[in-house]
Motif scaffolding. Structure first.
Motif, mmCIF file in Angstrom:
data_model
loop_
_atom_site.group_PDB
_atom_site.id
_atom_site.type_symbol
_atom_site.label_atom_id
_atom_site.label_comp_id
_atom_site.label_asym_id
_atom_site.label_seq_id
_atom_site.Cartn_x
_atom_site.Cartn_y
_atom_site.Cartn_z
ATOM 1 N N ASP A 65 0.836 -1.204 0.000
ATOM 2 C CA ASP A 65 0.000 0.000 0.000
ATOM 3 C C ASP A 65 0.872 1.255 0.000
ATOM 4 O O ASP A 65 0.587 2.217 -0.737
ATOM 5 C CB ASP A 65 -0.922 -0.002 1.223
ATOM 6 N N TYR A 66 1.908 1.254 0.817
ATOM 7 C CA TYR A 66 2.781 2.436 0.884
ATOM 8 C C TYR A 66 3.532 2.622 -0.433
ATOM 9 O O TYR A 66 3.589 3.728 -0.991
ATOM 10 C CB TYR A 66 3.776 2.291 2.037
ATOM 11 N N LEU A 67 4.121 1.535 -0.940
ATOM 12 C CA LEU A 67 4.889 1.607 -2.181
ATOM 13 C C LEU A 67 4.018 2.073 -3.343
ATOM 14 O O LEU A 67 4.382 3.008 -4.082
ATOM 15 C CB LEU A 67 5.487 0.230 -2.492
ATOM 16 N N VAL A 92 11.178 -6.660 4.695
ATOM 17 C CA VAL A 92 10.125 -5.650 4.534
ATOM 18 C C VAL A 92 10.509 -4.365 5.257
ATOM 19 O O VAL A 92 10.347 -3.255 4.725
ATOM 20 C CB VAL A 92 8.776 -6.189 5.044
ATOM 21 N N ARG A 93 11.051 -4.495 6.469
ATOM 22 C CA ARG A 93 11.446 -3.289 7.211
ATOM 23 C C ARG A 93 12.545 -2.524 6.473
ATOM 24 O O ARG A 93 12.523 -1.286 6.399
ATOM 25 C CB ARG A 93 11.907 -3.677 8.615
ATOM 26 N N THR A 94 13.509 -3.268 5.919
ATOM 27 C CA THR A 94 14.612 -2.618 5.205
ATOM 28 C C THR A 94 14.125 -1.926 3.944
ATOM 29 O O THR A 94 14.481 -0.766 3.667
ATOM 30 C CB THR A 94 15.689 -3.662 4.847
ATOM 31 N N LEU A 95 13.297 -2.618 3.166
ATOM 32 C CA LEU A 95 12.792 -2.029 1.930
ATOM 33 C C LEU A 95 11.914 -0.807 2.216
ATOM 34 O O LEU A 95 12.020 0.221 1.538
ATOM 35 C CB LEU A 95 11.994 -3.072 1.144
ATOM 36 N N ARG A 96 11.064 -0.926 3.230
ATOM 37 C CA ARG A 96 10.194 0.210 3.554
ATOM 38 C C ARG A 96 11.028 1.399 4.042
ATOM 39 O O ARG A 96 10.765 2.547 3.679
ATOM 40 C CB ARG A 96 9.170 -0.192 4.609
ATOM 41 N N ARG A 140 13.114 6.950 2.977
ATOM 42 C CA ARG A 140 14.193 7.919 2.794
ATOM 43 C C ARG A 140 14.178 8.527 1.390
ATOM 44 O O ARG A 140 14.466 9.701 1.194
ATOM 45 C CB ARG A 140 15.551 7.265 3.054
ATOM 46 N N LEU A 141 13.836 7.702 0.399
ATOM 47 C CA LEU A 141 13.740 8.232 -0.964
ATOM 48 C C LEU A 141 12.594 9.232 -1.091
ATOM 49 O O LEU A 141 12.700 10.243 -1.790
ATOM 50 C CB LEU A 141 13.533 7.088 -1.957
ATOM 51 N N VAL A 142 11.492 8.944 -0.406
ATOM 52 C CA VAL A 142 10.316 9.818 -0.488
ATOM 53 C C VAL A 142 10.511 11.092 0.329
ATOM 54 O O VAL A 142 10.243 12.208 -0.134
ATOM 55 C CB VAL A 142 9.056 9.065 -0.011
#
Length: 276
Positions: free
Chosen positions: A205-207, A244-248, A253-255
């Motif tokens: 959902d966030y991605l 999942v925690r690392t990817l999120r 940080r990118l956003v």
């Protein structure tokens, strides 16, 4: 010399069929055979009339022991025989290794078939051995005639000659598989459990929300397919909770850009002026 992967705290396996090296030519090859034997838990090394004798001293000994790479206990315990008959006298069954058909009407097996047979019969009390010939010529026909059956290797028919230690290694590998099973010696540690659906769907959902804001799902009619394809990429990864925690965290940080404290440090460094 001890190689990486040698662990003296663990119990070394032993036993297995006797490895009978018939007229080996080079001391260093005997050392490499000992190393191959140690890799797969073989411990009965028998030498029949080695060309250079059996080097206990001098440069030949040094070469053999260096090539053994820590398996010197097998060299120290090697038995020396003048004749092949003496070397195999106590064995109930003997395999001869050869790359050529000898016209002797003997049964021929691959190592992967021969070693399970030996493992089963040795477990019932028999004693087995495997003969290997000299490096340049291999076993003579009369020596092959001493054996009950033949082991040959599935190699390139245009280049079927194996190094002596390679032949011992391949046979030892199949022995180890037959005697101990095919369990992995170690596995990747399970540092994090598999992520549950709630965690994964929240990540999606966030991605997808951020991608939608930035116009990724274009044209609109293809958005459902693009979302499914994107989700399936991550499903194939079989993500753990840590994944999942690392990817999120990376996406956040990118956003959001650099963390606030990073911006503060950058401003403070700028205010200090250039270094003298």
């Amino acid at each position: 010399m001890v190689g990486a992967g040698t662990d003296r705290t663990k119990i070394s396996r032993g036993g297995g069929p006797a490895i009978v090296l018939v007229r080996p030519q080079l001391a260093v090859n005997i050392g490499m055979c000992a190393r191959a034997m140690a890799n797969f838990g073989l411990s009965d090394l028998r030498l029949v009339s080695p060309r250079e004798g059996w080097p206990r001293t001098g440069s030949l000994r040094k070469g053999a022991y260096a090539a053994a790479a820590g398996a010197v206990h097998l060299l120290e315990g090697a038995k020396l025989y003048d004749t092949l008959a003496e070397a195999v006298a106590d064995l109930n069954f003997v395999w001869a290794t050869t790359a050529r058909e000898r016209g002797q009407g003997k049964r021929v097996e691959l190592p992967g078939n021969a070693m399970p047979e030996s493992a089963a019969r040795m477990a019932a009390g028999e004693r087995h051995g495997i003969m290997f010939g000299p490096e340049r010529t291999g076993l003579e026909n009369d020596e092959v005639a001493t054996a009950d059956a033949i082991i040959t290797f599935p190699v390139n028919p245009a280049y079927a000659s194996l190094n002596l230690a390679q032949a011992v290694l391949l046979t030892g590998y199949e022995w180890n598989r037959a005697a101990t099973g095919e369990t992995l010696p170690f596995q990747a540690p399970d540092y994090s459990p598999r992520a549950n659906r709630e965690m994964v769907l929240s990540f999606f959902d966030y991605l997808e929300g951020e991608l939608d804001k930035n116009g990724f799902f274009r044209p609109p009619g293809k958005a459902p397919v693009m979302r499914r394809n994107l989700r399936n990429i991550f499903h194939r990864m079989e993500m753990t909770e840590q994944d999942v925690r690392t990817l999120r965290g990376a996406l956040v940080r990118l956003v959001e850009g650099p963390r606030k404290e990073a911006k503060t440090r950058k401003k403070a460094k700028k205010a200090e002026g250039p270094e003298a």
